[in-house]
Motif scaffolding. Sequence first.
Motif, PDB file in Angstrom:
ATOM      1  N   ARG A 132       0.633  -1.260  -0.439  1.00 25.98           N
ATOM      2  CA  ARG A 132       0.231  -0.121   0.231  1.00 25.98           C
ATOM      3  C   ARG A 132       0.833   1.495   0.373  1.00 25.98           C
ATOM      4  O   ARG A 132       0.564   2.314  -0.826  1.00 25.98           O
ATOM      5  N   LEU A 133       1.799   1.502   0.427  1.00 25.33           N
ATOM      6  CA  LEU A 133       2.424   2.322   0.553  1.00 25.33           C
ATOM      7  C   LEU A 133       3.515   2.267  -1.292  1.00 25.33           C
ATOM      8  O   LEU A 133       3.224   3.963  -0.856  1.00 25.33           O
ATOM      9  N   SER A 134       3.582   1.725  -1.489  1.00 29.85           N
ATOM     10  CA  SER A 134       4.534   1.924  -2.666  1.00 29.85           C
ATOM     11  C   SER A 134       3.349   2.073  -3.871  1.00 29.85           C
ATOM     12  O   SER A 134       4.369   2.915  -4.804  1.00 29.85           O
ATOM     13  N   GLU A 135       1.892   1.600  -3.593  1.00 28.88           N
ATOM     14  CA  GLU A 135       0.852   1.578  -4.506  1.00 28.88           C
ATOM     15  C   GLU A 135       0.923   3.335  -4.227  1.00 28.88           C
ATOM     16  O   GLU A 135       0.265   4.510  -5.380  1.00 28.88           O
ATOM     17  N   ALA A 136       0.491   4.120  -3.378  1.00 26.83           N
ATOM     18  CA  ALA A 136       0.079   5.413  -2.586  1.00 26.83           C
ATOM     19  C   ALA A 136       0.420   6.595  -3.869  1.00 26.83           C
ATOM     20  O   ALA A 136      -0.590   7.330  -4.094  1.00 26.83           O
ATOM     21  N   PRO A 137       1.730   6.620  -3.809  1.00 30.63           N
ATOM     22  CA  PRO A 137       2.082   7.915  -4.931  1.00 30.63           C
ATOM     23  C   PRO A 137       1.643   7.659  -6.196  1.00 30.63           C
ATOM     24  O   PRO A 137       1.325   9.258  -6.822  1.00 30.63           O
ATOM     25  N   GLY A 138       1.576   6.337  -6.507  1.00 29.75           N
ATOM     26  CA  GLY A 138       0.915   6.596  -7.823  1.00 29.75           C
ATOM     27  C   GLY A 138      -1.017   6.916  -8.077  1.00 29.75           C
ATOM     28  O   GLY A 138      -1.229   7.644  -9.078  1.00 29.75           O
ATOM     29  N   PHE A 139      -0.969   6.967  -7.243  1.00 27.06           N
ATOM     30  CA  PHE A 139      -2.507   7.579  -6.858  1.00 27.06           C
ATOM     31  C   PHE A 139      -2.802   9.430  -6.619  1.00 27.06           C
ATOM     32  O   PHE A 139      -3.304  10.357  -6.514  1.00 27.06           O
ATOM     33  N   GLY A 140      -1.472   9.799  -5.945  1.00 27.15           N
ATOM     34  CA  GLY A 140      -0.609  10.792  -5.598  1.00 27.15           C
ATOM     35  C   GLY A 140      -1.756  11.319  -4.463  1.00 27.15           C
ATOM     36  O   GLY A 140      -2.135  12.469  -4.183  1.00 27.15           O
ATOM     37  N   LYS A 141      -1.027  10.074  -3.333  1.00 29.77           N
ATOM     38  CA  LYS A 141      -1.793  10.708  -2.098  1.00 29.77           C
ATOM     39  C   LYS A 141      -1.050   9.836  -1.377  1.00 29.77           C
ATOM     40  O   LYS A 141      -0.016   9.403  -0.981  1.00 29.77           O
TER      41      LYS A 141
ATOM     42  N   PHE B 170       1.453  -6.323  11.984  1.00 26.05           N
ATOM     43  CA  PHE B 170       2.343  -6.401  10.614  1.00 26.05           C
ATOM     44  C   PHE B 170       1.976  -7.612   9.135  1.00 26.05           C
ATOM     45  O   PHE B 170       1.859  -7.229   7.964  1.00 26.05           O
ATOM     46  N   SER B 171       1.906  -8.924  10.138  1.00 26.78           N
ATOM     47  CA  SER B 171       2.186 -10.393   9.132  1.00 26.78           C
ATOM     48  C   SER B 171       0.845 -10.384   8.431  1.00 26.78           C
ATOM     49  O   SER B 171       0.663 -11.042   7.831  1.00 26.78           O
ATOM     50  N   ALA B 172      -0.270  -9.845   9.158  1.00 24.10           N
ATOM     51  CA  ALA B 172      -1.417  -9.864   8.137  1.00 24.10           C
ATOM     52  C   ALA B 172      -1.433  -9.180   7.309  1.00 24.10           C
ATOM     53  O   ALA B 172      -2.692  -8.971   5.966  1.00 24.10           O
ATOM     54  N   GLU B 173      -1.162  -7.934   7.049  1.00 24.95           N
ATOM     55  CA  GLU B 173      -1.549  -6.617   5.627  1.00 24.95           C
ATOM     56  C   GLU B 173      -0.300  -7.671   4.586  1.00 24.95           C
ATOM     57  O   GLU B 173       1.115  -8.295   5.580  1.00 24.95           O
TER      58      GLU B 173
ATOM     59  N   GLU C 171       1.460  -2.746  19.122  1.00 25.72           N
ATOM     60  CA  GLU C 171       0.404  -3.241  19.163  1.00 25.72           C
ATOM     61  C   GLU C 171       0.651  -3.178  17.386  1.00 25.72           C
ATOM     62  O   GLU C 171       0.042  -4.047  16.026  1.00 25.72           O
ATOM     63  N   TRP C 172       1.402  -2.431  15.816  1.00 22.17           N
ATOM     64  CA  TRP C 172       1.208  -2.600  14.756  1.00 22.17           C
ATOM     65  C   TRP C 172       2.883  -3.858  14.219  1.00 22.17           C
ATOM     66  O   TRP C 172       2.735  -4.536  13.570  1.00 22.17           O
TER      67      TRP C 172
ATOM     68  N   ASP D 126      -5.115   4.490   2.645  1.00 26.06           N
ATOM     69  CA  ASP D 126      -5.345   3.770   3.135  1.00 26.06           C
ATOM     70  C   ASP D 126      -4.950   4.227   4.768  1.00 26.06           C
ATOM     71  O   ASP D 126      -3.967   3.203   5.019  1.00 26.06           O
ATOM     72  N   LYS D 127      -5.596   4.592   5.273  1.00 27.09           N
ATOM     73  CA  LYS D 127      -5.582   4.609   6.504  1.00 27.09           C
ATOM     74  C   LYS D 127      -5.856   3.603   8.002  1.00 27.09           C
ATOM     75  O   LYS D 127      -4.981   4.133   8.547  1.00 27.09           O
ATOM     76  N   ASN D 128      -6.357   3.107   7.047  1.00 25.99           N
ATOM     77  CA  ASN D 128      -6.212   1.240   8.215  1.00 25.99           C
ATOM     78  C   ASN D 128      -5.005   0.677   7.530  1.00 25.99           C
ATOM     79  O   ASN D 128      -4.501  -0.793   8.973  1.00 25.99           O
ATOM     80  N   SER D 129      -3.680   0.725   6.716  1.00 26.20           N
ATOM     81  CA  SER D 129      -2.772   0.147   6.512  1.00 26.20           C
ATOM     82  C   SER D 129      -1.697   0.173   8.113  1.00 26.20           C
ATOM     83  O   SER D 129      -1.721   1.293   8.111  1.00 26.20           O
ATOM     84  N   THR D 130      -0.912  -1.353   8.550  1.00 25.36           N
ATOM     85  CA  THR D 130       0.260  -0.899   8.485  1.00 25.36           C
ATOM     86  C   THR D 130       0.956   0.481   8.526  1.00 25.36           C
ATOM     87  O   THR D 130       1.715   0.874   9.233  1.00 25.36           O
ATOM     88  N   GLY D 131       1.251   0.363   7.453  1.00 25.05           N
ATOM     89  CA  GLY D 131       2.482   1.824   6.716  1.00 25.05           C
ATOM     90  C   GLY D 131       1.862   2.949   6.974  1.00 25.05           C
ATOM     91  O   GLY D 131       2.994   4.178   8.075  1.00 25.05           O
ATOM     92  N   ALA D 132       0.932   3.241   7.859  1.00 23.20           N
ATOM     93  CA  ALA D 132      -0.443   4.225   7.520  1.00 23.20           C
ATOM     94  C   ALA D 132      -0.339   4.543   9.336  1.00 23.20           C
ATOM     95  O   ALA D 132       0.249   5.936   9.591  1.00 23.20           O
TER      96      ALA D 132
END
Length: 269
Positions: free
Chosen positions: A218-227, A265-268, A260-261, A233-239
């Motif tokens: 998700r962290l690698s995808e986000a820049p492609g959407f300019g966000k 971690f292993s779930a994402e 907590e994260w 994805d505010k619920n992702s581990t990266g967020a």
Amino acid sequence: MGKIIAICNQKGGVGKTTTAINLGYYLAQSGKKVLLVDFDPQANATSGLGVDKTKLEKSIYNVLIDNRDVKDILQEIYLPEFQLMPSSIDLTGAELELISLMNREYKLKNVLKDIAPAYDFVLIDSPPSLGLLTINALAAADSCLIPIQCEYYALEGLSQLLNIVNLVRDNLNPDLVIEGILLTMADYRTNLTSEVIQEARNFFKEKVFKTIIPRSIRLSEAPGFGKPIHLYDKNSTGAKTYALLAKEVLGEPIEEGVQEWKKEFSAEG
């Protein structure tokens, strides 16, 4: 005066721009006024925040070389507290053009001196090199944040960067300090990640951030959407981890969040 942090590493692909974008966003979300300076000719922070770098009429290049008013290029990004000083491919030639200028190492510092007091934080996304642009970033900064990828040879070449930091401190900016070492692209399912974390902590001691950024699709995808990741994805581990990093930079306690994260971690994927 706002705190100026240069995000530096001469190696590419270590999460430097990802850190600049997301740390900046979460600091702004916490109510701090933030300026992100895209000082990389690749302009990935600019495009990663949804700005079309091919259509920019003016960028940091024009301010640096043509002495344009910096206020002409500032753009508000997603939050009133979050502003961008965009970059473009034109910045590629700036290193050659800077060579002949007086006080060439202080050009960025001079650009920022009048506007930095309006911000709580100024983040500089530096290019993946140790050239004159990076020297300018370090000469302008109060501190440098160094992302390191959790991979083989993670610390290789780091001594060269630290030598540059020391040279800048000795000759150009005596107040420059290391903000912290940020471990990125961690995968706790591998022994390698644990080994790199231990090696970094043995070497840098308390300078290593408690927050560790995971390897994340998700962290690698986000820049492609300019966000920023929070808007993608505010619920992702990266967020969650970049939100923790912002708290750590602000000096807030983060121990509960770290535990907590790690569990999640292993779930994402």
